[in-house]
Design an enzyme around this catalytic site. Sequence first.
Site, PDB file in Angstrom:
ATOM      1  N   SER A 212     -33.110  30.016  12.678  1.00  0.00           N
ATOM      2  CA  SER A 212     -34.028  30.499  11.642  1.00  0.00           C
ATOM      3  C   SER A 212     -35.462  30.591  12.152  1.00  0.00           C
ATOM      4  CB  SER A 212     -33.958  29.574  10.422  1.00  0.00           C
ATOM      5  OG  SER A 212     -32.646  29.518   9.913  1.00  0.00           O
ATOM      6  N   HIS A 264     -39.186  27.131  10.224  1.00  0.00           N
ATOM      7  CA  HIS A 264     -39.516  28.492   9.787  1.00  0.00           C
ATOM      8  C   HIS A 264     -41.002  28.785  10.006  1.00  0.00           C
ATOM      9  CE1 HIS A 264     -35.895  28.315   6.796  1.00  0.00           C
ATOM     10  NE2 HIS A 264     -35.522  28.237   8.066  1.00  0.00           N
TER      11      HIS A 264
END
Length: 313
Positions: A212, A264
């Site tokens: 991610s 992230h």
Amino acid sequence: MTIRAPPRSSTARCVPISTSRMAAAPLDPGTVTARRRGAARTALERRRRLSTTRRRRRRRRRRSGSGRRGRCRRSWWANVAVFAAAMYVNDCPRHPNPFGSCVAPFLRRFSFQPLRQNPLFGPSSATLEKLGGLEWNKVVHQHQGWRLVTCIWLHAGVIHLLANMLSLVFIGIRLEQQFGFIRIGAIYLLSGFGGSVLSALFIRNSISVGASGALFGLLGAMLSELFTNWTIYTNKAVALLTLLTIIAINLALGILPHVDNFAHIGGFLTGFLLGFILLIRPQFGWSARHNLPPGSEAKSKYMAYQCVLWFLL
């Protein structure tokens, strides 16, 4: 008031024009040969320009991997292969589990852990830690810095893997076709590394895996590429609002439990900074300089603000 025309002279008469005067003078054989040579040179130059343009297009397609066998899809299959290897090492039926029986036992060695232990249909946390999952204690105290890279290729389950790979296909292929595999691959790996570093700084009691952070790095690179190449886009406001909406939704999903939002954010910031350096595109006038007539002045390769951003970052 009426105006009278002057009287016509009686001596005026029509003189026929000699056809011999209208006939063109015969051309010199040397002039005809020179004209033919000039036309042949012009046609040859046009053919050379077309051939060079086609060669450049072929090189761009080979570099970007825009064909059916794109390199972005190879990374997709690499992640799938790593997940299959993790399930092979996990071997759920062989180890007794207090959480219940394995899911999909017909897969035998590749069956999933019980849903009470892993609701994403994947291996156990012990297997992920064994194969290189990000764990703060092992990175800091046991000096296993390689986990900052290996955790990018591991996934917690089938749902986790499918979500990341779909994002990689939709985002990565578009960027790879425009900028090539080398630059996008560098942004992908460095963004994943940056996300792992920020995750290790703030999360110390759990294992972190997944790509991610690298995918958020591609989103950040898309945003910085939009700012850097602002003059090239036609619908600037629409492109900016669409990209910001996608980024906001994905960051909001990071608030959910068991989601590493620090990875992230770290990946997004790393990709955002790398996009200013690696994703600068030349002006359209400079790209089309080979099609300009001789003697015309071509535009500069980059705008002034592009050079300033590249120098600052």
